[in-house]
Design a protein around this motif. Structure first.
Motif, PDB file in Angstrom:
ATOM      1  N   HIS A  24     -15.052  10.438  15.531  1.00 40.36           N
ATOM      2  CA  HIS A  24     -13.527  10.536  16.381  1.00 40.36           C
ATOM      3  C   HIS A  24     -12.538  10.641  15.021  1.00 40.36           C
ATOM      4  O   HIS A  24     -11.322  10.628  14.688  1.00 40.36           O
ATOM      5  CB  HIS A  24     -13.652   9.623  15.994  1.00 40.36           C
ATOM      6  CG  HIS A  24     -14.197   8.607  17.678  1.00 40.36           C
ATOM      7  ND1 HIS A  24     -13.824   7.072  18.116  1.00 40.36           N
ATOM      8  CD2 HIS A  24     -14.604   9.494  18.893  1.00 40.36           C
ATOM      9  CE1 HIS A  24     -14.653   7.295  19.198  1.00 40.36           C
ATOM     10  NE2 HIS A  24     -15.070   8.755  19.610  1.00 40.36           N
ATOM     11  N   PHE A  25     -13.512  10.653  14.028  1.00 41.19           N
ATOM     12  CA  PHE A  25     -12.633  11.630  12.579  1.00 41.19           C
ATOM     13  C   PHE A  25     -12.112  12.981  12.711  1.00 41.19           C
ATOM     14  O   PHE A  25     -13.554  14.046  12.797  1.00 41.19           O
ATOM     15  CB  PHE A  25     -13.301  11.101  11.149  1.00 41.19           C
ATOM     16  CG  PHE A  25     -13.031   9.184  11.231  1.00 41.19           C
ATOM     17  CD1 PHE A  25     -12.011   9.120  10.870  1.00 41.19           C
ATOM     18  CD2 PHE A  25     -14.715   8.939  11.010  1.00 41.19           C
ATOM     19  CE1 PHE A  25     -12.054   7.556  10.881  1.00 41.19           C
ATOM     20  CE2 PHE A  25     -14.324   7.739  10.711  1.00 41.19           C
ATOM     21  CZ  PHE A  25     -13.314   6.901  10.430  1.00 41.19           C
ATOM     22  N   TYR A  26     -10.877  13.641  12.270  1.00 42.30           N
ATOM     23  CA  TYR A  26     -11.142  15.097  12.714  1.00 42.30           C
ATOM     24  C   TYR A  26     -10.407  16.125  11.374  1.00 42.30           C
ATOM     25  O   TYR A  26     -10.396  16.567  11.663  1.00 42.30           O
ATOM     26  CB  TYR A  26      -9.447  15.013  13.891  1.00 42.30           C
ATOM     27  CG  TYR A  26      -9.675  14.795  14.897  1.00 42.30           C
ATOM     28  CD1 TYR A  26     -10.465  16.059  15.602  1.00 42.30           C
ATOM     29  CD2 TYR A  26      -9.891  13.280  15.698  1.00 42.30           C
ATOM     30  CE1 TYR A  26     -10.829  15.658  17.303  1.00 42.30           C
ATOM     31  CE2 TYR A  26     -10.406  13.698  17.212  1.00 42.30           C
ATOM     32  CZ  TYR A  26     -10.581  14.379  17.596  1.00 42.30           C
ATOM     33  OH  TYR A  26     -11.345  13.771  18.884  1.00 42.30           O
ATOM     34  N   HIS A  35      -8.164   4.120  20.623  1.00 40.46           N
ATOM     35  CA  HIS A  35      -8.345   5.728  20.909  1.00 40.46           C
ATOM     36  C   HIS A  35      -7.530   6.596  20.298  1.00 40.46           C
ATOM     37  O   HIS A  35      -7.205   7.662  19.655  1.00 40.46           O
ATOM     38  CB  HIS A  35      -7.293   5.959  22.141  1.00 40.46           C
ATOM     39  CG  HIS A  35      -8.243   5.266  23.492  1.00 40.46           C
ATOM     40  ND1 HIS A  35      -7.414   5.701  24.743  1.00 40.46           N
ATOM     41  CD2 HIS A  35      -9.332   5.217  23.660  1.00 40.46           C
ATOM     42  CE1 HIS A  35      -8.576   4.919  25.636  1.00 40.46           C
ATOM     43  NE2 HIS A  35      -9.215   4.136  24.738  1.00 40.46           N
ATOM     44  N   VAL A  36      -6.196   5.877  19.405  1.00 42.78           N
ATOM     45  CA  VAL A  36      -5.437   6.474  18.418  1.00 42.78           C
ATOM     46  C   VAL A  36      -5.261   5.748  17.019  1.00 42.78           C
ATOM     47  O   VAL A  36      -4.821   4.285  17.346  1.00 42.78           O
ATOM     48  CB  VAL A  36      -4.426   6.944  19.064  1.00 42.78           C
ATOM     49  CG1 VAL A  36      -2.979   8.036  17.650  1.00 42.78           C
ATOM     50  CG2 VAL A  36      -4.418   7.702  19.700  1.00 42.78           C
ATOM     51  N   ILE A  37      -5.525   6.424  15.875  1.00 43.74           N
ATOM     52  CA  ILE A  37      -5.167   5.130  14.517  1.00 43.74           C
ATOM     53  C   ILE A  37      -4.282   6.225  13.867  1.00 43.74           C
ATOM     54  O   ILE A  37      -4.403   6.850  13.360  1.00 43.74           O
ATOM     55  CB  ILE A  37      -6.514   5.017  14.005  1.00 43.74           C
ATOM     56  CG1 ILE A  37      -6.983   3.615  14.381  1.00 43.74           C
ATOM     57  CG2 ILE A  37      -5.902   3.846  13.185  1.00 43.74           C
ATOM     58  CD1 ILE A  37      -7.976   3.053  14.031  1.00 43.74           C
ATOM     59  N   MET A  70      -7.247   8.103   4.508  1.00 42.09           N
ATOM     60  CA  MET A  70      -6.456   6.644   5.777  1.00 42.09           C
ATOM     61  C   MET A  70      -7.186   5.632   5.752  1.00 42.09           C
ATOM     62  O   MET A  70      -6.349   4.746   5.593  1.00 42.09           O
ATOM     63  CB  MET A  70      -5.458   7.841   6.086  1.00 42.09           C
ATOM     64  CG  MET A  70      -4.380   7.415   7.191  1.00 42.09           C
ATOM     65  SD  MET A  70      -3.449   8.063   7.809  1.00 42.09           S
ATOM     66  CE  MET A  70      -2.077   8.871   6.715  1.00 42.09           C
ATOM     67  N   LEU A  71      -7.968   5.923   6.024  1.00 44.87           N
ATOM     68  CA  LEU A  71      -8.810   4.905   6.497  1.00 44.87           C
ATOM     69  C   LEU A  71      -9.813   4.269   5.869  1.00 44.87           C
ATOM     70  O   LEU A  71     -10.753   3.678   6.198  1.00 44.87           O
ATOM     71  CB  LEU A  71      -9.504   4.987   8.512  1.00 44.87           C
ATOM     72  CG  LEU A  71      -8.289   5.422   9.588  1.00 44.87           C
ATOM     73  CD1 LEU A  71      -9.192   6.396  10.961  1.00 44.87           C
ATOM     74  CD2 LEU A  71      -7.089   4.797   8.999  1.00 44.87           C
ATOM     75  N   THR A  72      -8.806   3.810   5.101  1.00 49.55           N
ATOM     76  CA  THR A  72      -9.729   2.860   3.885  1.00 49.55           C
ATOM     77  C   THR A  72      -8.721   2.048   3.408  1.00 49.55           C
ATOM     78  O   THR A  72      -8.038   1.974   2.649  1.00 49.55           O
ATOM     79  CB  THR A  72     -10.085   3.847   3.008  1.00 49.55           C
ATOM     80  OG1 THR A  72     -11.034   5.211   2.944  1.00 49.55           O
ATOM     81  CG2 THR A  72     -10.740   3.173   1.691  1.00 49.55           C
ATOM     82  N   GLY A  73      -9.162   0.811   2.868  1.00 50.25           N
ATOM     83  CA  GLY A  73      -8.354  -0.415   2.054  1.00 50.25           C
ATOM     84  C   GLY A  73      -7.455  -0.584   3.699  1.00 50.25           C
ATOM     85  O   GLY A  73      -7.357  -0.867   4.459  1.00 50.25           O
ATOM     86  N   ARG A  74      -6.085  -1.986   2.748  1.00 53.40           N
ATOM     87  CA  ARG A  74      -5.551  -2.462   3.478  1.00 53.40           C
ATOM     88  C   ARG A  74      -4.464  -1.843   4.221  1.00 53.40           C
ATOM     89  O   ARG A  74      -4.105  -1.024   3.351  1.00 53.40           O
ATOM     90  CB  ARG A  74      -4.782  -3.920   2.583  1.00 53.40           C
ATOM     91  CG  ARG A  74      -6.524  -5.173   2.910  1.00 53.40           C
ATOM     92  CD  ARG A  74      -5.935  -5.915   2.248  1.00 53.40           C
ATOM     93  NE  ARG A  74      -4.628  -6.711   2.657  1.00 53.40           N
ATOM     94  CZ  ARG A  74      -4.955  -8.194   3.792  1.00 53.40           C
ATOM     95  NH1 ARG A  74      -5.065  -8.079   3.863  1.00 53.40           N
ATOM     96  NH2 ARG A  74      -3.267  -7.925   3.868  1.00 53.40           N
ATOM     97  N   LYS A  75      -4.074  -1.212   5.576  1.00 55.19           N
ATOM     98  CA  LYS A  75      -3.123  -0.336   5.556  1.00 55.19           C
ATOM     99  C   LYS A  75      -1.979  -1.039   6.902  1.00 55.19           C
ATOM    100  O   LYS A  75      -2.866  -1.560   7.730  1.00 55.19           O
ATOM    101  CB  LYS A  75      -3.392   1.191   5.565  1.00 55.19           C
ATOM    102  CG  LYS A  75      -4.540   1.625   4.857  1.00 55.19           C
ATOM    103  CD  LYS A  75      -3.681   2.321   3.505  1.00 55.19           C
ATOM    104  CE  LYS A  75      -4.134   3.065   2.526  1.00 55.19           C
ATOM    105  NZ  LYS A  75      -5.419   4.322   2.669  1.00 55.19           N
ATOM    106  N   ARG A  76      -1.126  -0.694   7.072  1.00 56.93           N
ATOM    107  CA  ARG A  76      -0.237  -1.102   7.688  1.00 56.93           C
ATOM    108  C   ARG A  76       0.152   0.723   8.889  1.00 56.93           C
ATOM    109  O   ARG A  76       0.298   1.360   8.745  1.00 56.93           O
ATOM    110  CB  ARG A  76       1.340  -1.382   7.649  1.00 56.93           C
ATOM    111  CG  ARG A  76       1.535  -1.961   6.838  1.00 56.93           C
ATOM    112  CD  ARG A  76       2.523  -3.130   6.493  1.00 56.93           C
ATOM    113  NE  ARG A  76       3.193  -3.443   7.444  1.00 56.93           N
ATOM    114  CZ  ARG A  76       3.149  -4.720   8.042  1.00 56.93           C
ATOM    115  NH1 ARG A  76       1.888  -5.417   6.710  1.00 56.93           N
ATOM    116  NH2 ARG A  76       3.830  -5.266   8.679  1.00 56.93           N
TER     117      ARG A  76
END
Length: 296
Positions: A86-88, A120-122, A95-101
Motif C-alpha cells: 500500500h506504500f506508493y 484506505h488513505v493515511i 512520513m509514516l514513522t514516529g508520532r504524527k498528526r
C-alpha cells in the motif's frame, strides 16, 4: 502520487468517508464496522524495516500504528496494520514513522473502547500552496486572532479574576460578548439550539467571517467535557452544522482536551472545512478585562 492524492481528496469532499466525530457510535452494535475518517495523533512503527526486509527477501512483520481518538465524548484506542503493497513512494515510509498528526480514512471496527482500523488513505492535509503547509497550523484560531479580542495577550489576570467568573450567568457572558462584537441580535436559549450565538460581525486579521458560539457559564461547575454540551452531549456536533466558518467554544473554567480534540476532528472535514477557537476561563477573564466589561 498526484493522481492518487486527487482521488483521495475528491472522495473526502464528496463524503465517501464521513467524519466519525459527527457520525456517532452509540447506535453501533459490538463488532460493527463503520466507514469514515478521523484526525488524530498516531504513532507509526516499523514501516522502513518491513519495506527493507521484503526487498531483501527476508521475513518481516507488518508495520503498525496506534493512537487515541475522541468520538461522542468517548476516548477510543485505535490500532491498525500497514501493508508494504500500500506504500506508493519511499517518502511515505518517512512520513509514516514516529508520532504524527494524520488523517486516517477507511473502515473502523468497534470493540468496546478499542477500534481496529483498516485504512484506505493515511495522510496530512495541506493548504495546497507550493510550500504545502500542514492544515493543522491554521485550523485552530487563537482568541487574539479575532480582531475584537486583539491585545488580550498583553492582559494579566489573577486567580481572583477567574474565580469571579464563577458568579457570572451564562446569559450575561453571552450578552457581553455580543456587545463586544457589535452583534445586536442575541437569541434566547432553547433546548434544540445548534449554537448560542451566530454572528457575522467577526473579523479575523481584518477578514470578515461568520462564527457560531457555544457559551457555558457557572451552571457547569469545573471542567467542560463533551457530555456537558447539550442535553445529549451533541451540541458541539450540531454547532458544526451551523452556516459558520468559525466555531467558538467558551467556558468560564477549564476546557477538557477531549473537547478540543473533538472540535479539531470536526474541523478537519473536507466536505466543509472549518476553524475552531477555544476560550477558557483565563481567556474569558482577559477579554472582559480588555474591554473593561462589567459583569454581575
Amino acid at each position: 502520487m498526484g493522481q492518487l492524492s486527487g482521488l483521495a481528496t475528491d472522495a473526502m469532499r464528496k463524503g465517501v468517508f464521513p467524519n466519525l466525530a459527527s457520525v456517532g457510535t452509540s447506535a453501533l452494535p459490538q463488532g460493527a464496522i463503520a466507514v469514515g475518517m478521523t484526525w488524530g495523533l498516531f504513532c507509526f512503527r516499523g514501516a522502513k524495516n518491513a519495506f527493507a526486509k521484503e526487498r531483501q527477501g527476508k521475513s518481516f512483520t507488518n508495520a503498525s500504528f496506534s493512537g487515541e481518538v475522541t468520538i461522542d465524548g468517548r476516548n477510543f484506542d485505535v490500532v491498525g496494520d500497514l501493508y508494504n503493497e500500500h506504500f506508493y513512494s519511499t517518502s511515505s515510509l518517512g512520513m509514516l514513522t514516529g508520532r504524527k498528526r494524520m488523517l486516517v480514512a477507511g473502515q473502523f471496527q468497534f470493540d468496546g473502547d478499542r477500534i481496529t482500523a483498516f485504512p484506505h488513505v493515511i495522510g496530512d492535509l495541506t493548504n495546497g500552496s507550493v510550500f504545502q503547509i500542514s492544515w493543522s497550523n491554521s485550523v485552530r484560531v487563537h482568541p487574539s486572532s479575532i480582531d475584537a479580542f486583539r491585545g488580550i495577550e498583553k492582559i494579566k489576570v489573577s486567580k481572583g479574576d477567574i474565580s469571579e467568573l464563577q458568579n457570572v450567568s451564562e446569559d450575561n457572558v453571552k450578552n457581553i460578548f455580543a456587545e463586544i462584537l457589535g452583534e445586536h441580535f442575541v437569541p434566547r436559549d432553547w433546548g434544540g439550539e445548534r449554537s448560542d450565538l451566530l454572528t457575522s460581525r467577526i473579523t479575523l486579521d481584518g477578514l470578515p467571517t461568520t462564527a457560531a458560539f457555544i457559551f457555558k457559564g457557572p451552571s457547569l461547575k469545573g471542567e467542560m467535557h463533551p457530555g456537558n454540551m447539550g442535553k445529549r452531549g451533541d451540541q458541539l456536533i450540531r454547532a458544526f452544522d451551523e452556516p459558520a466558518d468559525l466555531i467558538v467554544i467558551q467556558h468560564c473554567n477549564k476546557i477538557a482536551n477531549n473537547v478540543i480534540r473533538t472540535a479539531e476532528s470536526l474541523a478537519y472535514d473536507l466536505r466543509h472545512p472549518r476553524k475552531y477557537c477555544i476560550i477558557d476561563g483565563h481567556d474569558t477573564a482577559r477579554i472582559l478585562k480588555l474591554h473593561k466589561a462589567r459583569v454581575s
